[in-house]
Design a protein around this motif. Structure first.
Motif, PDB file in Angstrom:
ATOM      1  N   GLU A  51       7.820 -27.636   9.181  1.00  0.00           N
ATOM      2  CA  GLU A  51       7.884 -27.145  10.556  1.00  0.00           C
ATOM      3  C   GLU A  51       8.887 -27.980  11.341  1.00  0.00           C
ATOM      4  O   GLU A  51       9.059 -29.171  11.076  1.00  0.00           O
ATOM      5  N   GLU A  80      -0.002 -36.145  10.467  1.00  0.00           N
ATOM      6  CA  GLU A  80       0.604 -34.849  10.136  1.00  0.00           C
ATOM      7  C   GLU A  80       2.118 -34.975   9.972  1.00  0.00           C
ATOM      8  O   GLU A  80       2.731 -34.237   9.215  1.00  0.00           O
ATOM      9  N   ASP A 101      -3.495 -35.954  13.929  1.00  0.00           N
ATOM     10  CA  ASP A 101      -2.374 -35.065  14.279  1.00  0.00           C
ATOM     11  C   ASP A 101      -1.963 -35.534  15.663  1.00  0.00           C
ATOM     12  O   ASP A 101      -2.653 -35.293  16.646  1.00  0.00           O
ATOM     13  N   ASP A 104      -0.837 -31.856  18.458  1.00  0.00           N
ATOM     14  CA  ASP A 104      -1.145 -30.539  17.904  1.00  0.00           C
ATOM     15  C   ASP A 104      -0.737 -29.441  18.892  1.00  0.00           C
ATOM     16  O   ASP A 104      -0.935 -29.586  20.095  1.00  0.00           O
ATOM     17  N   GLY A 105      -0.170 -28.360  18.334  1.00  0.00           N
ATOM     18  CA  GLY A 105       0.241 -27.233  19.182  1.00  0.00           C
ATOM     19  C   GLY A 105       1.595 -27.475  19.821  1.00  0.00           C
ATOM     20  O   GLY A 105       1.920 -26.874  20.846  1.00  0.00           O
ATOM     21  N   ASN A 195      -5.647 -15.418  15.776  1.00  0.00           N
ATOM     22  CA  ASN A 195      -4.325 -14.811  15.921  1.00  0.00           C
ATOM     23  C   ASN A 195      -4.357 -13.404  15.312  1.00  0.00           C
ATOM     24  O   ASN A 195      -4.227 -13.229  14.096  1.00  0.00           O
ATOM     25  N   TYR A 224      -6.870 -16.492  22.874  1.00  0.00           N
ATOM     26  CA  TYR A 224      -6.196 -17.266  21.825  1.00  0.00           C
ATOM     27  C   TYR A 224      -5.010 -17.982  22.435  1.00  0.00           C
ATOM     28  O   TYR A 224      -4.047 -17.359  22.862  1.00  0.00           O
ATOM     29  N   GLY A 226      -3.386 -20.671  20.886  1.00  0.00           N
ATOM     30  CA  GLY A 226      -2.405 -21.063  19.872  1.00  0.00           C
ATOM     31  C   GLY A 226      -2.218 -22.568  19.817  1.00  0.00           C
ATOM     32  O   GLY A 226      -1.327 -23.069  19.156  1.00  0.00           O
ATOM     33  N   MET A 228      -4.850 -25.528  18.855  1.00  0.00           N
ATOM     34  CA  MET A 228      -6.229 -25.657  18.381  1.00  0.00           C
ATOM     35  C   MET A 228      -7.089 -26.472  19.341  1.00  0.00           C
ATOM     36  O   MET A 228      -8.245 -26.138  19.598  1.00  0.00           O
ATOM     37  N   TYR A 244      -9.155 -19.666  12.075  1.00  0.00           N
ATOM     38  CA  TYR A 244      -7.842 -19.503  11.433  1.00  0.00           C
ATOM     39  C   TYR A 244      -8.163 -19.316   9.961  1.00  0.00           C
ATOM     40  O   TYR A 244      -8.241 -20.272   9.189  1.00  0.00           O
ATOM     41  N   LYS A 254      -4.017 -22.030   7.427  1.00  0.00           N
ATOM     42  CA  LYS A 254      -2.819 -22.669   8.000  1.00  0.00           C
ATOM     43  C   LYS A 254      -3.106 -24.100   8.440  1.00  0.00           C
ATOM     44  O   LYS A 254      -2.271 -24.985   8.338  1.00  0.00           O
ATOM     45  N   ARG A 256      -4.615 -27.907   8.833  1.00  0.00           N
ATOM     46  CA  ARG A 256      -4.719 -28.990   7.871  1.00  0.00           C
ATOM     47  C   ARG A 256      -6.146 -29.548   7.849  1.00  0.00           C
ATOM     48  O   ARG A 256      -6.739 -29.785   8.902  1.00  0.00           O
ATOM     49  N   GLU A 260      -7.048 -31.846  11.175  1.00  0.00           N
ATOM     50  CA  GLU A 260      -7.315 -30.766  12.135  1.00  0.00           C
ATOM     51  C   GLU A 260      -8.738 -30.236  11.896  1.00  0.00           C
ATOM     52  O   GLU A 260      -9.592 -30.269  12.792  1.00  0.00           O
TER      53      GLU A 260
HETATM   54  P1  AHM Z   1       0.894 -27.711  14.576  1.00  0.00           P
HETATM   55  O1  AHM Z   1       0.017 -28.813  14.111  1.00  0.00           O
HETATM   56  O2  AHM Z   1       2.182 -27.641  13.821  1.00  0.00           O
HETATM   57  O3  AHM Z   1       1.093 -27.698  16.059  1.00  0.00           O
HETATM   58  O4  AHM Z   1       0.173 -26.316  14.152  1.00  0.00           O
HETATM   59  C1  AHM Z   1      -1.174 -26.149  14.387  1.00  0.00           C
HETATM   60  C2  AHM Z   1      -1.370 -25.092  15.427  1.00  0.00           C
HETATM   61  C3  AHM Z   1      -2.771 -25.096  15.985  1.00  0.00           C
HETATM   62  O5  AHM Z   1      -2.835 -25.878  17.141  1.00  0.00           O
HETATM   63  C4  AHM Z   1      -3.005 -23.647  16.296  1.00  0.00           C
HETATM   64  O6  AHM Z   1      -4.368 -23.309  16.223  1.00  0.00           O
HETATM   65  C5  AHM Z   1      -2.213 -22.931  15.247  1.00  0.00           C
HETATM   66  O7  AHM Z   1      -1.218 -23.823  14.806  1.00  0.00           O
HETATM   67  C6  AHM Z   1      -1.544 -21.708  15.781  1.00  0.00           C
HETATM   68  O8  AHM Z   1      -0.895 -21.063  14.748  1.00  0.00           O
HETATM   69  P2  AHM Z   1      -0.262 -19.591  14.946  1.00  0.00           P
HETATM   70  O9  AHM Z   1       0.943 -19.784  15.815  1.00  0.00           O
HETATM   71  O10 AHM Z   1       0.077 -19.151  13.550  1.00  0.00           O
HETATM   72  O11 AHM Z   1      -1.300 -18.722  15.579  1.00  0.00           O
END
Ligand code: AHM
Ligand code: MG
Length: 325
Positions: A51, A80, A101, A104-105, A195, A224, A226, A228, A244, A254, A256, A260
């Motif tokens: 990523e 992470e 992490d 996160d997000g 999602n 949602y 996005g 976590m 998820y 998706k 971890r 997470e």
């Molecule tokens: P990240 O750790 O790279 O930020 O990814 C984790 C995030 C979570 O916070 C969230 O729940 C999820 O990815 C959202 O994924 P998506 O965009 O596929 O819905």
């Protein structure tokens, strides 16, 4: 005379204090992001997850690693953002293992949506001895877990194995103040969070659950974010579910497992909720690698039970179909 148990708990509180300080620093960066030119992508390419790393991912990771090494209470760190486990300097090694992490997000950070930091803490097998396998303990072995949400307010949520408490940062004092004592997840909620853009990849169990949420006398609300941390924070306070799931696009999920799913599962369970992979307890899983992914459903006990029931019925229907040829 101080006992081993006293030392243990004072080490743990120094460690948690260091994490709280890291979170205050990150909160400051998030608040002045545009002003301090901290927005956008870092020029580091992709992280170990494939990523794109944001500038704030790099800052948050450096702050966590620096604080946790110098607090002298950890042996091994898993982030992470770093491919391999980080071994604390031998002169700094303590008795805990910390998985985290740092931000996160982070894909949400440039548009001002809530983001957060997540962490879990384990006891090392032997004080002062760094062993990578100490980071691969099942989630149920964690001694503490928490997250900090950088949202409309900054909330540090923590369990050290008992209740879950939430502390709000008072910006004028620079201190976290207890504002959400003994957080308890309602047994049932009226929100589902997933999602839905991934619907075509879901298995029948997940599709059935979401259809049920929509097609009832009082349909449940969809939320949602996005991020976590923000989705779980809402779930803790209002109830309902956050999922998820593993699906055809994400066969292993998706999110971890170590930094997470495990910490959030511990927090949700300690708040009286439930965390499941669709058929069993998340915290019972024994990890095999530090960055492994996991499908997850967490939230109100009765709602997560309903997800498991949908999954079980779907599995049974597919076996029946298979056995009929
Ligand atoms: P990240 O750790 O790279 O930020 O990814 C984790 C995030 C979570 O916070 C969230 O729940 C999820 O990815 C959202 O994924 P998506 O965009 O596929 O819905
Ligand atoms: Mg993350």
């Amino acid at each position: 005379m101080s006992t081993a148990k006293d030392e243990d708990s004072s080490d743990l509180s120094i460690l948690i204090q260091s994490i709280a300080t890291s979170c205050k620093y990150i909160q400051n960066c998030v608040r002045k992001m545009g002003l301090a030119k901290l927005g956008g992508e870092a020029n580091t390419g992709q992280n170990v997850q494939g990523e794109t790393q944001m500038k704030l991912d790099v800052v948050a990771n450096d702050v966590f690693v620096g604080m946790l090494d110098t607090c002298k209470r950890c042996t091994v760190l898993v982030s992470e953002e770093i491919e391999d486990p980080v071994y604390c300097k031998p002169s700094n090694a303590g008795r805990y293992v910390c998985v985290f992490d740092p931000l996160d997000g982070s894909s949400n950070v440039d548009c001002g949506v809530s983001v957060g930091s997540i962490f879990g803490i384990y006891r090392a097998t032997e004080k002062g001895v760094a062993r990578a396998e100490d980071a691969l303990q099942p989630g149920k072995c964690m001694v503490a877990a928490g997250y900090c949400m950088y949202g409309s307010y900054c909330n540090f949520v923590l369990t050290i194995g008992g209740h879950v408490h939430g502390f709000t940062l008072d910006p004028s004092l620079g201190e976290f103040i207890l504002t959400h004592p003994k957080i308890t997840v309602p047994k049932r909620g009226s929100i589902y969070s997933v999602n839905e853009g991934n619907t075509q990849f879901w298995d029948e169990g997940m599709k059935t659950y979401v259809e049920r949420c929509k097609n009832q006398a009082e349909p449940r609300g969809a939320r949602y974010i996005g991020s976590m941390v923000a989705d779980i924070h809402r779930t803790l306070l209002y109830g309902g579910t956050f999922s998820y799931p593993s699906d055809r696009k994400h066969p292993d999920g998706k999110l971890r497992l170590l930094y997470e799913c495990f910490p959030m599962a511990m927090i949700v369970e300690k708040a009286g909720g439930k965390a499941s992979d669709g058929c069993g307890r998340i915290l019972d899983i024994k990890p095999t690698s530090i960055h492994q992914r996991q499908g997850i459903h967490l939230g109100s006990v009765e709602d997560v039970d309903e997800i498991e029931e949908c999954m079980k019925n779907a599995r049974r229907a597919s076996w029946d179909q298979g056995s009929r040829g």
